[in-house]
Scaffold this motif. Structure first.
Motif, PDB file in Angstrom:
ATOM      1  N   LEU A 125       0.851  -1.190   0.000  1.00  0.00           N
ATOM      2  CA  LEU A 125       0.000   0.000   0.000  1.00  0.00           C
ATOM      3  C   LEU A 125       0.884   1.238   0.000  1.00  0.00           C
ATOM      4  O   LEU A 125       1.844   1.326   0.767  1.00  0.00           O
ATOM      5  CB  LEU A 125      -0.893   0.004   1.238  1.00  0.00           C
ATOM      6  N   PHE A 126       0.586   2.172  -0.882  1.00  0.00           N
ATOM      7  CA  PHE A 126       1.347   3.424  -0.942  1.00  0.00           C
ATOM      8  C   PHE A 126       0.429   4.582  -0.616  1.00  0.00           C
ATOM      9  O   PHE A 126      -0.634   4.719  -1.217  1.00  0.00           O
ATOM     10  CB  PHE A 126       1.909   3.652  -2.343  1.00  0.00           C
ATOM     11  N   LYS A 127       0.838   5.382   0.345  1.00  0.00           N
ATOM     12  CA  LYS A 127       0.193   6.678   0.514  1.00  0.00           C
ATOM     13  C   LYS A 127       1.164   7.653  -0.129  1.00  0.00           C
ATOM     14  O   LYS A 127       2.294   7.808   0.346  1.00  0.00           O
ATOM     15  CB  LYS A 127       0.001   7.002   1.988  1.00  0.00           C
ATOM     16  N   VAL A 128       0.750   8.298  -1.215  1.00  0.00           N
ATOM     17  CA  VAL A 128       1.689   9.158  -1.930  1.00  0.00           C
ATOM     18  C   VAL A 128       1.309  10.625  -1.770  1.00  0.00           C
ATOM     19  O   VAL A 128       0.136  10.994  -1.817  1.00  0.00           O
ATOM     20  CB  VAL A 128       1.787   8.806  -3.435  1.00  0.00           C
ATOM     21  N   TYR A 129       2.347  11.417  -1.567  1.00  0.00           N
ATOM     22  CA  TYR A 129       2.219  12.873  -1.527  1.00  0.00           C
ATOM     23  C   TYR A 129       2.875  13.378  -2.801  1.00  0.00           C
ATOM     24  O   TYR A 129       3.889  12.822  -3.238  1.00  0.00           O
ATOM     25  CB  TYR A 129       2.964  13.453  -0.337  1.00  0.00           C
ATOM     26  N   GLY A 130       2.344  14.425  -3.364  1.00  0.00           N
ATOM     27  CA  GLY A 130       2.990  14.908  -4.573  1.00  0.00           C
ATOM     28  C   GLY A 130       2.385  16.193  -5.075  1.00  0.00           C
ATOM     29  O   GLY A 130       1.472  16.759  -4.469  1.00  0.00           O
ATOM     30  N   ILE A 131       2.925  16.651  -6.182  1.00  0.00           N
ATOM     31  CA  ILE A 131       2.487  17.927  -6.757  1.00  0.00           C
ATOM     32  C   ILE A 131       1.675  17.640  -8.003  1.00  0.00           C
ATOM     33  O   ILE A 131       2.092  16.866  -8.879  1.00  0.00           O
ATOM     34  CB  ILE A 131       3.696  18.820  -7.080  1.00  0.00           C
ATOM     35  N   ARG A 132       0.510  18.236  -8.032  1.00  0.00           N
ATOM     36  CA  ARG A 132      -0.356  18.079  -9.174  1.00  0.00           C
ATOM     37  C   ARG A 132      -0.184  19.298 -10.067  1.00  0.00           C
ATOM     38  O   ARG A 132      -0.312  20.434  -9.606  1.00  0.00           O
ATOM     39  CB  ARG A 132      -1.790  18.010  -8.674  1.00  0.00           C
ATOM     40  N   PHE A 133       0.118  19.051 -11.327  1.00  0.00           N
ATOM     41  CA  PHE A 133       0.299  20.153 -12.274  1.00  0.00           C
ATOM     42  C   PHE A 133      -0.928  20.219 -13.188  1.00  0.00           C
ATOM     43  O   PHE A 133      -1.320  19.217 -13.762  1.00  0.00           O
ATOM     44  CB  PHE A 133       1.567  19.939 -13.103  1.00  0.00           C
ATOM     45  N   ASP A 134      -1.505  21.391 -13.250  1.00  0.00           N
ATOM     46  CA  ASP A 134      -2.685  21.628 -14.082  1.00  0.00           C
ATOM     47  C   ASP A 134      -2.282  22.569 -15.200  1.00  0.00           C
ATOM     48  O   ASP A 134      -1.855  23.678 -14.922  1.00  0.00           O
ATOM     49  CB  ASP A 134      -3.741  22.370 -13.250  1.00  0.00           C
ATOM     50  N   ILE A 135      -2.423  22.134 -16.429  1.00  0.00           N
ATOM     51  CA  ILE A 135      -2.050  23.028 -17.532  1.00  0.00           C
ATOM     52  C   ILE A 135      -3.325  23.632 -18.109  1.00  0.00           C
ATOM     53  O   ILE A 135      -4.237  22.913 -18.514  1.00  0.00           O
ATOM     54  CB  ILE A 135      -1.276  22.261 -18.612  1.00  0.00           C
ATOM     55  N   MET A 136      -3.386  24.953 -18.091  1.00  0.00           N
ATOM     56  CA  MET A 136      -4.572  25.655 -18.586  1.00  0.00           C
ATOM     57  C   MET A 136      -4.170  26.513 -19.771  1.00  0.00           C
ATOM     58  O   MET A 136      -3.128  27.154 -19.739  1.00  0.00           O
ATOM     59  CB  MET A 136      -5.149  26.532 -17.477  1.00  0.00           C
ATOM     60  N   VAL A 137      -4.990  26.515 -20.790  1.00  0.00           N
ATOM     61  CA  VAL A 137      -4.651  27.255 -22.004  1.00  0.00           C
ATOM     62  C   VAL A 137      -5.707  28.332 -22.242  1.00  0.00           C
ATOM     63  O   VAL A 137      -6.910  28.050 -22.206  1.00  0.00           O
ATOM     64  CB  VAL A 137      -4.577  26.313 -23.220  1.00  0.00           C
ATOM     65  N   HIS A 138      -5.231  29.555 -22.428  1.00  0.00           N
ATOM     66  CA  HIS A 138      -6.120  30.669 -22.752  1.00  0.00           C
ATOM     67  C   HIS A 138      -5.616  31.288 -24.033  1.00  0.00           C
ATOM     68  O   HIS A 138      -4.438  31.179 -24.347  1.00  0.00           O
ATOM     69  CB  HIS A 138      -6.060  31.742 -21.671  1.00  0.00           C
ATOM     70  N   GLY A 139      -6.470  32.006 -24.732  1.00  0.00           N
ATOM     71  CA  GLY A 139      -5.945  32.644 -25.928  1.00  0.00           C
ATOM     72  C   GLY A 139      -6.906  33.643 -26.520  1.00  0.00           C
ATOM     73  O   GLY A 139      -8.105  33.650 -26.228  1.00  0.00           O
ATOM     74  N   LYS A 140      -6.323  34.510 -27.322  1.00  0.00           N
ATOM     75  CA  LYS A 140      -7.121  35.536 -27.982  1.00  0.00           C
ATOM     76  C   LYS A 140      -6.394  35.881 -29.274  1.00  0.00           C
ATOM     77  O   LYS A 140      -5.188  36.085 -29.271  1.00  0.00           O
ATOM     78  CB  LYS A 140      -7.201  36.747 -27.072  1.00  0.00           C
ATOM     79  N   ALA A 141      -7.147  35.928 -30.353  1.00  0.00           N
ATOM     80  CA  ALA A 141      -6.525  36.287 -31.623  1.00  0.00           C
ATOM     81  C   ALA A 141      -7.333  37.395 -32.267  1.00  0.00           C
ATOM     82  O   ALA A 141      -8.541  37.489 -32.073  1.00  0.00           O
ATOM     83  CB  ALA A 141      -6.470  35.079 -32.544  1.00  0.00           C
ATOM     84  N   GLY A 142      -6.653  38.245 -32.999  1.00  0.00           N
ATOM     85  CA  GLY A 142      -7.333  39.334 -33.691  1.00  0.00           C
ATOM     86  C   GLY A 142      -6.798  39.485 -35.095  1.00  0.00           C
ATOM     87  O   GLY A 142      -5.627  39.215 -35.359  1.00  0.00           O
ATOM     88  N   ARG A 143      -7.673  39.877 -35.988  1.00  0.00           N
ATOM     89  CA  ARG A 143      -7.237  40.108 -37.364  1.00  0.00           C
ATOM     90  C   ARG A 143      -8.072  41.258 -37.917  1.00  0.00           C
ATOM     91  O   ARG A 143      -9.246  41.393 -37.562  1.00  0.00           O
ATOM     92  CB  ARG A 143      -7.477  38.834 -38.182  1.00  0.00           C
ATOM     93  N   PHE A 144      -7.474  42.079 -38.793  1.00  0.00           N
ATOM     94  CA  PHE A 144      -8.182  43.235 -39.345  1.00  0.00           C
ATOM     95  C   PHE A 144      -9.509  42.818 -39.981  1.00  0.00           C
ATOM     96  O   PHE A 144      -9.593  41.822 -40.676  1.00  0.00           O
ATOM     97  CB  PHE A 144      -7.327  43.934 -40.398  1.00  0.00           C
ATOM     98  N   SER A 145     -10.538  43.615 -39.689  1.00  0.00           N
ATOM     99  CA  SER A 145     -11.833  43.351 -40.305  1.00  0.00           C
ATOM    100  C   SER A 145     -12.524  44.690 -40.485  1.00  0.00           C
ATOM    101  O   SER A 145     -12.419  45.580 -39.638  1.00  0.00           O
ATOM    102  CB  SER A 145     -12.645  42.431 -39.408  1.00  0.00           C
ATOM    103  N   ILE A 146     -13.243  44.835 -41.586  1.00  0.00           N
ATOM    104  CA  ILE A 146     -13.811  46.141 -41.922  1.00  0.00           C
ATOM    105  C   ILE A 146     -14.962  46.498 -40.979  1.00  0.00           C
ATOM    106  O   ILE A 146     -15.137  47.667 -40.639  1.00  0.00           O
ATOM    107  CB  ILE A 146     -14.241  46.156 -43.421  1.00  0.00           C
TER     108      ILE A 146
END
Ligand SMILES: *[C@@H]1O[C@H](CO)[C@@H](O)[C@H](O)[C@H]1NC(C)=O
Length: 408
Positions: free
Chosen positions: A312-333
Protein backbone atom coordinates in the motif's frame (compact mmCIF):
# COMPACT_ATOMS: atom_id res chain seq x y z
CA UNK A 1 -57.02 67.53 -49.71
CA UNK A 2 -55.33 66.65 -53.01
CA UNK A 3 -53.14 69.67 -52.60
CA UNK A 4 -51.97 68.53 -49.17
CA UNK A 5 -51.12 65.10 -50.55
CA UNK A 6 -49.04 66.61 -53.31
CA UNK A 7 -47.33 68.81 -50.75
CA UNK A 8 -46.32 65.81 -48.59
CA UNK A 9 -45.23 63.82 -51.64
CA UNK A 10 -42.99 66.60 -52.86
CA UNK A 11 -41.49 67.28 -49.45
CA UNK A 12 -40.26 63.67 -49.28
CA UNK A 13 -37.69 64.59 -51.92
CA UNK A 14 -36.58 67.76 -50.17
CA UNK A 15 -33.17 67.69 -48.53
CA UNK A 16 -32.94 69.42 -45.22
CA UNK A 17 -29.60 70.83 -44.15
CA UNK A 18 -28.64 72.22 -40.75
CA UNK A 19 -27.93 75.85 -40.22
CA UNK A 20 -24.92 76.80 -38.13
CA UNK A 21 -24.43 79.77 -35.89
CA UNK A 22 -20.79 80.79 -35.44
CA UNK A 23 -20.16 82.06 -31.95
CA UNK A 24 -17.06 84.22 -31.69
CA UNK A 25 -16.44 83.08 -28.17
CA UNK A 26 -12.83 82.12 -27.40
CA UNK A 27 -13.64 80.19 -24.23
CA UNK A 28 -16.14 77.87 -25.84
CA UNK A 29 -14.02 77.66 -28.98
CA UNK A 30 -10.99 76.48 -27.00
CA UNK A 31 -13.16 74.10 -24.95
CA UNK A 32 -14.53 72.61 -28.15
CA UNK A 33 -11.06 72.07 -29.62
CA UNK A 34 -9.86 70.47 -26.39
CA UNK A 35 -12.83 68.10 -26.35
CA UNK A 36 -12.24 67.28 -30.01
CA UNK A 37 -8.56 66.57 -29.43
CA UNK A 38 -9.29 64.45 -26.37
CA UNK A 39 -11.82 62.36 -28.23
CA UNK A 40 -9.53 62.05 -31.21
CA UNK A 41 -6.68 60.98 -28.93
CA UNK A 42 -8.92 58.45 -27.22
CA UNK A 43 -10.07 56.97 -30.51
CA UNK A 44 -6.67 56.80 -32.15
CA UNK A 45 -4.54 56.07 -29.10
CA UNK A 46 -6.74 53.83 -27.02
CA UNK A 47 -9.38 52.33 -29.31
CA UNK A 48 -7.25 51.79 -32.39
CA UNK A 49 -3.61 51.50 -31.28
CA UNK A 50 -3.90 49.99 -27.80
CA UNK A 51 -7.12 48.01 -28.05
CA UNK A 52 -6.75 47.26 -31.75
CA UNK A 53 -10.31 48.33 -32.47
CA UNK A 54 -9.84 47.64 -36.17
CA UNK A 55 -9.62 43.90 -35.51
CA UNK A 56 -12.14 41.15 -35.30
CA UNK A 57 -11.21 39.00 -32.29
CA UNK A 58 -11.76 35.46 -31.13
CA UNK A 59 -11.30 34.10 -27.62
CA UNK A 60 -12.69 30.60 -28.13
CA UNK A 61 -9.43 28.76 -28.46
CA UNK A 62 -9.35 25.03 -29.20
CA UNK A 63 -6.45 23.37 -27.51
CA UNK A 64 -4.87 20.02 -26.84
CA UNK A 65 -2.08 19.34 -24.36
CA UNK A 66 0.29 16.38 -24.21
CA UNK A 67 2.94 16.02 -21.53
CA UNK A 68 5.93 13.80 -20.97
CA UNK A 69 8.03 13.75 -17.80
CA UNK A 70 11.63 12.57 -17.73
CA UNK A 71 14.01 11.82 -14.89
CA UNK A 72 14.95 8.91 -12.66
CA UNK A 73 15.91 8.61 -9.01
CA UNK A 74 17.47 6.02 -6.73
CA UNK A 75 16.33 6.30 -3.14
CA UNK A 76 17.17 4.39 -0.02
CA UNK A 77 14.37 3.68 2.44
CA UNK A 78 14.11 1.44 5.47
CA UNK A 79 12.74 -1.32 3.24
CA UNK A 80 15.72 -1.23 0.88
CA UNK A 81 16.76 0.85 -2.08
CA UNK A 82 14.26 1.58 -4.76
CA UNK A 83 14.43 2.87 -8.31
CA UNK A 84 11.79 5.34 -9.46
CA UNK A 85 11.19 6.08 -13.13
CA UNK A 86 8.49 8.21 -14.76
CA UNK A 87 6.27 5.13 -15.11
CA UNK A 88 6.33 4.86 -11.29
CA UNK A 89 6.03 8.41 -10.10
CA UNK A 90 3.83 10.04 -12.80
CA UNK A 91 0.13 9.36 -12.27
CA UNK A 92 -1.62 8.86 -14.65
CA UNK A 93 0.98 7.78 -17.18
CA UNK A 94 -0.92 8.82 -20.32
CA UNK A 95 0.60 12.29 -20.45
CA UNK A 96 -2.46 14.41 -19.86
CA UNK A 97 -2.88 18.12 -19.22
CA UNK A 98 -3.26 17.33 -15.51
CA UNK A 99 -0.57 15.10 -14.06
CA UNK A 100 0.68 14.17 -10.63
CA UNK A 101 4.32 13.78 -9.66
CA UNK A 102 4.99 11.67 -6.58
CA UNK A 103 7.40 13.50 -4.30
CA UNK A 104 6.92 11.60 -1.06
CA UNK A 105 5.33 8.35 0.03
CA UNK A 106 4.59 6.05 2.95
CA UNK A 107 4.80 2.40 2.00
CA UNK A 108 3.09 -0.39 3.88
CA UNK A 109 4.60 -3.51 2.32
CA UNK A 110 3.33 -7.11 2.39
CA UNK A 111 -0.23 -6.59 3.53
CA UNK A 112 -2.21 -9.82 3.57
CA UNK A 113 -5.93 -10.45 4.06
CA UNK A 114 -6.36 -11.47 7.67
CA UNK A 115 -7.11 -10.34 11.23
CA UNK A 116 -5.31 -7.57 13.07
CA UNK A 117 -5.89 -4.55 15.33
CA UNK A 118 -7.46 -1.40 13.90
CA UNK A 119 -5.34 1.72 13.96
CA UNK A 120 -5.57 3.75 17.17
CA UNK A 121 -6.20 6.85 15.02
CA UNK A 122 -9.67 5.68 13.98
CA UNK A 123 -12.20 6.83 16.62
CA UNK A 124 -14.85 4.29 15.62
CA UNK A 125 -12.32 1.48 16.26
CA UNK A 126 -11.87 2.24 19.96
CA UNK A 127 -13.34 -0.25 22.44
CA UNK A 128 -13.37 -1.38 26.07
CA UNK A 129 -15.26 -4.65 25.84
CA UNK A 130 -16.00 -7.13 23.06
CA UNK A 131 -19.56 -5.86 22.71
CA UNK A 132 -18.12 -2.52 21.47
CA UNK A 133 -17.02 -4.39 18.35
CA UNK A 134 -20.13 -6.11 16.92
CA UNK A 135 -19.12 -8.74 14.39
CA UNK A 136 -19.63 -7.82 10.75
CA UNK A 137 -19.89 -4.08 11.29
CA UNK A 138 -17.64 -1.85 9.16
CA UNK A 139 -15.34 0.54 10.99
CA UNK A 140 -16.37 4.04 9.99
CA UNK A 141 -13.43 5.71 8.20
CA UNK A 142 -11.39 2.65 9.15
CA UNK A 143 -9.59 -0.21 7.44
CA UNK A 144 -11.83 -3.25 7.71
CA UNK A 145 -14.79 -5.11 9.21
CA UNK A 146 -15.05 -5.72 12.97
CA UNK A 147 -14.55 -9.34 14.00
CA UNK A 148 -16.29 -9.15 17.40
CA UNK A 149 -13.16 -9.05 19.55
CA UNK A 150 -11.74 -6.10 21.45
CA UNK A 151 -7.94 -6.12 21.70
CA UNK A 152 -6.72 -4.48 24.91
CA UNK A 153 -3.25 -3.98 26.26
CA UNK A 154 -4.55 -4.18 29.86
CA UNK A 155 -7.98 -4.12 31.49
CA UNK A 156 -8.05 -0.34 32.14
CA UNK A 157 -6.85 1.23 28.91
CA UNK A 158 -8.82 1.78 25.76
CA UNK A 159 -8.07 -0.81 23.12
CA UNK A 160 -9.01 -1.18 19.48
CA UNK A 161 -11.31 -3.60 17.73
CA UNK A 162 -9.87 -6.50 15.82
CA UNK A 163 -10.67 -6.17 12.13
CA UNK A 164 -10.77 -8.40 9.11
CA UNK A 165 -8.95 -6.68 6.22
CA UNK A 166 -5.51 -6.02 4.75
CA UNK A 167 -3.10 -6.52 7.63
CA UNK A 168 -1.11 -4.99 9.16
CA UNK A 169 -2.89 -1.64 8.77
CA UNK A 170 -0.97 1.39 7.60
CA UNK A 171 0.92 3.22 10.32
CA UNK A 172 0.48 6.68 8.99
CA UNK A 173 2.52 9.62 10.19
CA UNK A 174 3.06 13.11 8.90
CA UNK A 175 6.27 13.04 6.86
CA UNK A 176 9.03 15.55 7.54
CA UNK A 177 11.33 14.97 4.57
CA UNK A 178 10.52 14.38 0.92
CA UNK A 179 11.80 10.98 -0.18
CA UNK A 180 11.71 11.97 -3.85
CA UNK A 181 13.17 15.44 -3.50
CA UNK A 182 15.28 14.66 -6.55
CA UNK A 183 12.13 15.25 -8.61
CA UNK A 184 13.14 18.90 -8.50
CA UNK A 185 15.51 18.20 -11.38
CA UNK A 186 13.02 16.19 -13.45
CA UNK A 187 11.76 17.81 -16.64
CA UNK A 188 8.42 17.93 -18.36
CA UNK A 189 7.94 18.37 -22.06
CA UNK A 190 4.65 20.15 -22.76
CA UNK A 191 3.20 19.98 -26.25
CA UNK A 192 0.31 22.32 -26.86
CA UNK A 193 -1.61 22.47 -30.12
CA UNK A 194 -4.07 25.29 -30.59
CA UNK A 195 -6.54 26.46 -33.16
CA UNK A 196 -8.61 29.61 -33.63
CA UNK A 197 -11.49 28.25 -35.72
CA UNK A 198 -12.82 31.65 -36.82
CA UNK A 199 -9.53 32.48 -38.52
CA UNK A 200 -8.63 28.89 -39.43
CA UNK A 201 -5.32 29.42 -37.66
CA UNK A 202 -3.42 26.55 -36.03
CA UNK A 203 -0.13 26.49 -34.22
CA UNK A 204 1.85 24.57 -31.64
CA UNK A 205 4.12 25.76 -28.86
CA UNK A 206 6.97 23.58 -30.07
CA UNK A 207 9.44 25.91 -31.67
CA UNK A 208 9.93 25.23 -35.36
CA UNK A 209 13.65 25.16 -35.60
CA UNK A 210 16.05 23.65 -38.06
CA UNK A 211 18.27 22.63 -35.16
CA UNK A 212 17.19 19.06 -34.25
CA UNK A 213 19.11 18.87 -31.04
CA UNK A 214 17.74 22.17 -29.68
CA UNK A 215 14.60 20.47 -28.35
CA UNK A 216 16.70 17.73 -26.77
CA UNK A 217 18.87 20.10 -24.79
CA UNK A 218 16.95 23.31 -24.18
CA UNK A 219 15.29 24.25 -20.92
CA UNK A 220 12.61 26.88 -20.56
CA UNK A 221 13.87 30.19 -19.32
CA UNK A 222 11.86 33.41 -19.42
CA UNK A 223 14.76 35.37 -20.83
CA UNK A 224 17.09 32.94 -22.56
CA UNK A 225 14.68 30.35 -23.98
CA UNK A 226 11.12 31.68 -23.76
CA UNK A 227 9.85 29.32 -26.47
CA UNK A 228 11.47 26.09 -25.31
CA UNK A 229 8.65 23.72 -24.25
CA UNK A 230 10.74 21.77 -21.70
CA UNK A 231 10.43 22.80 -18.06
CA UNK A 232 12.34 21.79 -14.95
CA UNK A 233 9.83 20.97 -12.19
CA UNK A 234 11.84 22.92 -9.63
CA UNK A 235 11.72 26.00 -11.89
CA UNK A 236 7.95 25.74 -12.27
CA UNK A 237 7.44 25.69 -8.51
CA UNK A 238 9.92 28.48 -7.84
CA UNK A 239 8.34 30.65 -10.54
CA UNK A 240 5.05 30.10 -8.71
CA UNK A 241 6.76 31.61 -5.67
CA UNK A 242 7.42 28.46 -3.64
CA UNK A 243 10.24 26.13 -2.69
CA UNK A 244 10.11 22.71 -4.30
CA UNK A 245 11.62 20.84 -1.35
CA UNK A 246 9.09 22.39 1.07
CA UNK A 247 6.18 21.68 -1.21
CA UNK A 248 7.38 18.13 -1.88
CA UNK A 249 6.87 17.05 1.74
CA UNK A 250 3.07 17.22 1.79
CA UNK A 251 2.33 17.94 -1.84
CA UNK A 252 0.28 20.65 -3.49
CA UNK A 253 -1.16 21.88 -6.74
CA UNK A 254 0.49 24.15 -9.28
CA UNK A 255 -1.11 25.73 -12.32
CA UNK A 256 0.77 26.24 -15.57
CA UNK A 257 -0.98 28.85 -17.65
CA UNK A 258 -0.28 29.01 -21.35
CA UNK A 259 -1.50 32.22 -22.90
CA UNK A 260 -1.71 32.85 -26.62
CA UNK A 261 -2.17 36.47 -27.64
CA UNK A 262 -1.94 36.53 -31.37
CA UNK A 263 -2.09 39.50 -33.69
CA UNK A 264 -2.65 37.64 -36.91
CA UNK A 265 -1.99 40.81 -38.94
CA UNK A 266 1.65 40.42 -37.95
CA UNK A 267 1.95 36.95 -39.38
CA UNK A 268 2.27 33.33 -38.32
CA UNK A 269 5.74 33.51 -36.82
CA UNK A 270 4.81 36.35 -34.44
CA UNK A 271 2.21 34.27 -32.58
CA UNK A 272 3.92 32.83 -29.49
CA UNK A 273 2.69 31.37 -26.21
CA UNK A 274 3.49 32.94 -22.86
CA UNK A 275 3.84 30.82 -19.77
CA UNK A 276 2.98 31.74 -16.22
CA UNK A 277 2.90 29.67 -13.06
CA UNK A 278 0.86 29.86 -9.90
CA UNK A 279 0.18 27.71 -6.84
CA UNK A 280 -3.43 26.59 -6.77
CA UNK A 281 -3.93 24.94 -3.39
CA UNK A 282 -4.34 27.03 -0.27
CA UNK A 283 -0.88 28.23 0.58
CA UNK A 284 -1.25 31.07 3.05
CA UNK A 285 0.52 30.96 6.42
CA UNK A 286 -2.64 29.77 8.22
CA UNK A 287 -3.70 27.18 5.70
CA UNK A 288 -1.36 24.31 6.57
CA UNK A 289 -4.46 22.24 7.37
CA UNK A 290 -5.89 22.48 3.89
CA UNK A 291 -2.80 22.67 1.69
CA UNK A 292 -1.09 19.56 0.43
CA UNK A 293 -2.21 16.70 -1.72
CA UNK A 294 -2.09 12.96 -1.14
CA UNK A 295 -3.89 9.77 -2.04
CA UNK A 296 -3.38 6.02 -1.77
CA UNK A 297 -3.00 3.15 -4.18
CA UNK A 298 -1.98 -0.48 -3.89
CA UNK A 299 0.14 -2.83 -5.96
CA UNK A 300 -0.92 -6.45 -5.83
CA UNK A 301 1.44 -9.43 -5.99
CA UNK A 302 1.27 -13.21 -5.67
CA UNK A 303 3.87 -15.31 -3.98
CA UNK A 304 4.96 -18.65 -5.56
CA UNK A 305 2.35 -20.57 -3.59
CA UNK A 306 -0.41 -18.45 -5.10
CA UNK A 307 -1.17 -16.39 -2.00
CA UNK A 308 -1.85 -12.75 -2.83
CA UNK A 309 -0.47 -9.81 -0.94
CA UNK A 310 -0.11 -6.10 -1.66
CA UNK A 311 1.98 -3.04 -1.03
CA UNK A 312 0.00 0.00 0.00
CA UNK A 313 1.35 3.42 -0.94
CA UNK A 314 0.19 6.68 0.51
CA UNK A 315 1.69 9.16 -1.93
CA UNK A 316 2.22 12.87 -1.53
CA UNK A 317 2.99 14.91 -4.57
CA UNK A 318 2.49 17.93 -6.76
CA UNK A 319 -0.36 18.08 -9.17
CA UNK A 320 0.30 20.15 -12.27
CA UNK A 321 -2.69 21.63 -14.08
CA UNK A 322 -2.05 23.03 -17.53
CA UNK A 323 -4.57 25.65 -18.59
CA UNK A 324 -4.65 27.26 -22.00
CA UNK A 325 -6.12 30.67 -22.75
CA UNK A 326 -5.94 32.64 -25.93
CA UNK A 327 -7.12 35.54 -27.98
CA UNK A 328 -6.52 36.29 -31.62
CA UNK A 329 -7.33 39.33 -33.69
CA UNK A 330 -7.24 40.11 -37.36
CA UNK A 331 -8.18 43.23 -39.35
CA UNK A 332 -11.83 43.35 -40.31
CA UNK A 333 -13.81 46.14 -41.92
CA UNK A 334 -16.91 45.84 -39.71
CA UNK A 335 -15.36 46.61 -36.27
CA UNK A 336 -13.32 49.34 -37.95
CA UNK A 337 -16.47 51.06 -39.23
CA UNK A 338 -18.28 50.56 -35.93
CA UNK A 339 -15.43 52.12 -33.98
CA UNK A 340 -15.07 55.06 -36.35
CA UNK A 341 -18.84 55.57 -36.15
CA UNK A 342 -18.92 55.58 -32.38
CA UNK A 343 -15.99 58.00 -32.41
CA UNK A 344 -17.91 60.42 -34.62
CA UNK A 345 -20.92 60.09 -32.34
CA UNK A 346 -18.71 61.03 -29.41
CA UNK A 347 -17.60 64.14 -31.34
CA UNK A 348 -21.29 65.03 -31.64
CA UNK A 349 -21.65 64.66 -27.89
CA UNK A 350 -18.76 67.12 -27.51
CA UNK A 351 -20.52 69.66 -29.68
CA UNK A 352 -23.71 69.18 -27.68
CA UNK A 353 -21.82 69.81 -24.46
CA UNK A 354 -20.30 73.02 -25.85
CA UNK A 355 -23.76 74.11 -26.95
CA UNK A 356 -24.99 73.69 -23.40
CA UNK A 357 -22.08 75.76 -22.07
CA UNK A 358 -22.62 78.44 -24.66
CA UNK A 359 -26.38 78.71 -24.29
CA UNK A 360 -26.79 78.33 -20.56
CA UNK A 361 -23.51 79.23 -18.83
CA UNK A 362 -21.94 82.11 -20.74
CA UNK A 363 -22.45 85.72 -19.73
CA UNK A 364 -24.37 86.75 -22.83
CA UNK A 365 -26.24 83.47 -23.12
CA UNK A 366 -29.58 85.19 -23.85
CA UNK A 367 -28.11 86.73 -26.95
CA UNK A 368 -26.78 83.40 -28.16
CA UNK A 369 -30.05 81.74 -27.41
CA UNK A 370 -31.97 84.31 -29.39
CA UNK A 371 -29.69 83.72 -32.35
CA UNK A 372 -29.83 79.96 -32.12
CA UNK A 373 -33.54 79.51 -31.56
CA UNK A 374 -34.79 82.16 -33.89
CA UNK A 375 -38.48 82.57 -34.40
CA UNK A 376 -39.37 83.24 -37.97
CA UNK A 377 -41.35 86.48 -37.81
CA UNK A 378 -41.94 86.38 -41.55
CA UNK A 379 -43.88 83.16 -41.46
CA UNK A 380 -47.23 84.85 -41.53
CA UNK A 381 -46.32 87.08 -44.48
CA UNK A 382 -44.71 84.39 -46.63
CA UNK A 383 -47.61 82.10 -46.17
CA UNK A 384 -50.25 84.49 -47.39
CA UNK A 385 -51.27 82.45 -50.42
CA UNK A 386 -51.55 79.26 -48.36
CA UNK A 387 -53.54 81.15 -45.79
CA UNK A 388 -55.91 82.37 -48.46
CA UNK A 389 -56.73 78.79 -49.45
CA UNK A 390 -57.16 77.33 -45.94
CA UNK A 391 -57.68 80.46 -43.94
CA UNK A 392 -58.79 79.45 -40.45
CA UNK A 393 -56.87 76.29 -39.64
CA UNK A 394 -53.42 77.35 -40.85
CA UNK A 395 -53.56 80.68 -39.22
CA UNK A 396 -54.52 79.45 -35.79
CA UNK A 397 -51.71 76.83 -35.81
CA UNK A 398 -48.99 79.36 -36.57
CA UNK A 399 -50.45 81.73 -34.08
CA UNK A 400 -50.18 79.10 -31.38
CA UNK A 401 -46.57 78.29 -32.18
CA UNK A 402 -45.45 81.89 -31.99
CA UNK A 403 -47.40 82.50 -28.82
CA UNK A 404 -45.87 79.58 -27.01
CA UNK A 405 -42.30 80.52 -27.85
CA UNK A 406 -40.54 81.91 -24.76
CA UNK A 407 -38.51 84.45 -26.73
CA UNK A 408 -41.53 86.63 -27.44
C1 LIG B 1 19.81 19.12 -9.41
O1 LIG B 1 20.90 19.17 -10.31
C2 LIG B 1 21.95 20.02 -9.89
C3 LIG B 1 22.96 20.09 -11.01
O2 LIG B 1 22.96 18.95 -11.78
C4 LIG B 1 22.52 19.51 -8.59
O3 LIG B 1 23.55 20.36 -8.15
C5 LIG B 1 21.42 19.47 -7.54
O4 LIG B 1 21.91 18.92 -6.33
C6 LIG B 1 20.26 18.65 -8.04
N1 LIG B 1 19.16 18.77 -7.09
C7 LIG B 1 18.60 17.73 -6.49
C8 LIG B 1 17.51 18.03 -5.54
O5 LIG B 1 18.95 16.61 -6.70
Amino acid sequence: MALACRHVLLSVFDYKTEKYVIAKNKKVGVLYRIIQLTILGYIVGWVFVTKKGYQDTEEAILSSVITKVKGVAFINTSSGSRFWGPEDYVIPQQGEAVFFITTNFIETPEQRLGYCAESIKVPDGHCRVNSDCPEGETVIAGHGVKSGRCLKKDSNSTGTCEIHGWCPVERSHKPKEPLLGKAENFTVYIKNFIRFPKFAFSKSNVLETANDTYLKRCLYDEVGHPYCPIFRLGDIVSRAGHNFQDMAVLGGAVGILIEWKCDLDKGYSQCHPQYSFTRLDASGPNSSMSSGYNFRYARHFKNPSGQSYRSLFKVYGIRFDIMVHGKAGRFSIIPTIINIGSGLALMGAGAFFCDMVLLYMMKNRTLYRERKFETDKNVNNNDKDLKAKEPNKQRSEFQQLTDLSPEN
